[in-house]
Design a protein around this motif. Sequence first.
Motif, PDB file in Angstrom:
ATOM      1  N   ILE A 201       0.840  -1.212   0.000  1.00 41.17           N
ATOM      2  CA  ILE A 201       0.000   0.000   0.000  1.00 41.17           C
ATOM      3  C   ILE A 201       0.864   1.246   0.000  1.00 41.17           C
ATOM      4  N   LEU A 202       1.921   1.254   0.784  1.00 40.73           N
ATOM      5  CA  LEU A 202       2.816   2.400   0.851  1.00 40.73           C
ATOM      6  C   LEU A 202       3.500   2.652  -0.495  1.00 40.73           C
ATOM      7  N   THR A 203       3.919   1.588  -1.148  1.00 42.76           N
ATOM      8  CA  THR A 203       4.562   1.727  -2.461  1.00 42.76           C
ATOM      9  C   THR A 203       3.578   2.294  -3.483  1.00 42.76           C
ATOM     10  N   GLU A 204       2.335   1.767  -3.475  1.00 47.16           N
ATOM     11  CA  GLU A 204       1.320   2.279  -4.401  1.00 47.16           C
ATOM     12  C   GLU A 204       1.024   3.752  -4.118  1.00 47.16           C
ATOM     13  N   PHE A 205       0.959   4.139  -2.863  1.00 50.03           N
ATOM     14  CA  PHE A 205       0.703   5.528  -2.492  1.00 50.03           C
ATOM     15  C   PHE A 205       1.841   6.430  -2.967  1.00 50.03           C
ATOM     16  N   LYS A 206       3.078   5.966  -2.798  1.00 50.05           N
ATOM     17  CA  LYS A 206       4.229   6.771  -3.256  1.00 50.05           C
ATOM     18  C   LYS A 206       4.196   6.969  -4.763  1.00 50.05           C
TER      19      LYS A 206
ATOM     20  N   GLY B 274       3.197  10.545  -9.235  1.00 45.28           N
ATOM     21  CA  GLY B 274       2.493  10.837 -10.492  1.00 45.28           C
ATOM     22  C   GLY B 274       1.761  12.162 -10.435  1.00 45.28           C
ATOM     23  N   LYS B 275       1.114  12.453  -9.319  1.00 43.94           N
ATOM     24  CA  LYS B 275       0.356  13.704  -9.190  1.00 43.94           C
ATOM     25  C   LYS B 275       1.275  14.899  -9.111  1.00 43.94           C
ATOM     26  N   PHE B 276       2.277  14.846  -8.248  1.00 47.37           N
ATOM     27  CA  PHE B 276       3.152  15.996  -8.040  1.00 47.37           C
ATOM     28  C   PHE B 276       4.221  16.077  -9.120  1.00 47.37           C
ATOM     29  N   GLY B 277       4.552  14.988  -9.719  1.00 46.42           N
ATOM     30  CA  GLY B 277       5.533  14.991 -10.805  1.00 46.42           C
ATOM     31  C   GLY B 277       4.976  15.657 -12.049  1.00 46.42           C
TER      32      GLY B 277
END
Length: 95
Positions: free
Chosen positions: A78-83, A88-91
């Motif tokens: 879950i942590l990896t998917e969140f990162k 993706g959003k901030f990049g």
Amino acid sequence: AIAQFVKEGKRIPRRGEVGLKSDEIESFEKEGFVMSGSRHKRMNAVRIRKENQVYSAEEKRALAMFNFEERQVRENTILTEFKHMMAGKFGDSAK
């Protein structure tokens, strides 16, 4: 102390047998001696219950460790998917 006997697969000594080793007790029984705990059905029932308590405690410990490891794997996924989602959003907005 009882758990140690069970782990080693040895007979748990009863009252009157405390100074003897499990191997010695078994050899006496094979020779025909009746040891203090062997002739009482109630004592045997208590011994079996104690052994089962030790086994169930070990099983609970193993199950808790398994559940902990599974939870860690789930949390890491879950942590990896969140990162990746955050990257993706901030990049995209930084471009």
